[in-house]
Design a protein around this motif. Structure first.
Motif, short mmCIF file in Angstrom:
data_model
loop_
_atom_site.label_atom_id
_atom_site.label_comp_id
_atom_site.label_asym_id
_atom_site.label_seq_id
_atom_site.Cartn_x
_atom_site.Cartn_y
_atom_site.Cartn_z
N GLY A 103 43.65 44.11 28.87
CA GLY A 103 44.36 44.87 29.89
C GLY A 103 44.63 46.29 29.43
N ARG A 104 45.27 47.06 30.30
CA ARG A 104 45.56 48.46 29.96
C ARG A 104 47.04 48.78 30.17
NH1 ARG A 104 41.54 47.33 28.08
NH2 ARG A 104 39.48 48.34 28.21
N ASN A 105 47.87 47.76 30.09
CA ASN A 105 49.30 47.97 30.18
C ASN A 105 49.82 48.35 28.79
OD1 ASN A 105 52.09 47.79 30.35
ND2 ASN A 105 52.07 46.01 31.69
N GLN A 144 48.87 36.96 33.53
CA GLN A 144 48.58 38.02 34.50
C GLN A 144 49.85 38.52 35.18
OE1 GLN A 144 44.90 35.59 36.15
NE2 GLN A 144 45.14 37.48 37.29
N THR A 147 52.34 40.31 32.55
CA THR A 147 51.86 41.55 31.95
C THR A 147 51.31 42.54 32.97
OG1 THR A 147 49.59 40.70 31.60
CG2 THR A 147 51.23 40.29 29.86
N THR A 149 48.40 42.62 34.29
CA THR A 149 47.03 42.98 33.91
C THR A 149 46.06 42.00 34.53
OG1 THR A 149 46.99 41.61 31.91
CG2 THR A 149 47.81 43.87 31.67
N GLN A 150 44.81 42.39 34.56
CA GLN A 150 43.76 41.54 35.13
C GLN A 150 42.87 40.99 34.01
OE1 GLN A 150 43.44 40.58 38.42
NE2 GLN A 150 45.46 41.57 38.50
#
Length: 244
Positions: A103-105, A144, A147, A149-150
């Motif tokens: 992810g990009r969190n 998911q 967070t 995120t995918q």
């Protein structure tokens, strides 16, 4: 079999000897503390080599209480698999210091880690930097939702492989391919095989594994350590398939 509580070196030693490892994942939010002695007796009688403790959403102090109780019933390494810094407890032997690199969190790439430092200062936990990669598994997982995120599609094998290799190049000591708790299907053999062929660090695989055949398939594809949780939550009879 892991021979000592130096967790990372024990994993590497087992890989060198071509031993396959199995972690039983216990989620404090889904586990009754009064069942600990009975459940851990089954773990001790199985081929399990590690106990992981953690979940996406766990009440404060629940992890500490559970880990302390688990350790009165087993000599297996107890490793934290935390969904949040509130799950860190000095009672455990080690901690997977998870970075959610699929992810990009930023909170789950570095933010939570900074929060964790003050908690880790007063512990003797073995902290193991771990690249955590969430793989699509046919349903939305708790990871998911928590967070934001995918997961990476199971069809995007090149992206998964490159993400795993980037973790190694960044200095992470483990890569964890995760289909998620209660996944409809596990990480595919093709993904495991391709990632393993490109890594020089141990590979953990978890999520969606509910049978001895699926466990053996993950090992055959190249998983060094397999994590199983939901299968035991749903039916402890699964222990009968993995007795020593």
């Amino acid at each position: 079999m892991v021979e000592n509580k130096n967790i990372l070196s024990g994993i590497k030693s087992s890989i060198f000897k071509e031993d396959k490892l199995l972690a039983i994942l216990i989620d404090p939010d889904k586990f009754l503390i009064e069942n600990t002695a009975r459940f851990i007796a089954k773990v001790n009688a199985s081929i399990a080599t590690h106990i992981f403790v953690g979940g996406s959403t766990v009440e404060i102090h629940a992890t500490q209480v559970l880990v302390k109780e688990i350790k009165t019933h087993t000599k297996l390494p107890v490793v934290l698999f935390p969904g949040d810094v509130t799950q860190i407890t000095k009672e455990a032997d080690g901690l997977l210091f998870l970075s959610l690199i699929s992810g990009r969190n930023p909170e789950y790439l570095i933010g939570k880690h900074i929060e964790a430092v003050s908690k880790l200062k007063n512990t003797n936990l073995e902290v193991i930097p771990t690249g955590y990669i969430l793989i699509e598994s046919g349903k939305e997982t708790a990871v998911q939702r928590v967070t934001n995120t995918q997961p990476i599609s199971q069809n995007s094998i090149n992206q998964i492989t490159n993400t795993a290799k980037a973790a190694e190049l960044l200095g992470m000591q483990l890569v964890y391919l995760e289909a998620g708790s209660g996944a409809k299907y596990p990480v595919s053999q093709e993904i495991i095989k391709t990632v393993k062929a490109n890594l020089n660090i141990p590979l953990i695989v978890g999520g969606g594994i509910r049978s001895k055949n699926e466990l053996e398939s993950a090992y055959l594809a190249g998983a060094d350590l397999v994590v199983i949780g939901t299968a035991f939550e749903e039916d402890e009879a699964f222990f009968n398939q993995i007795k020593k």
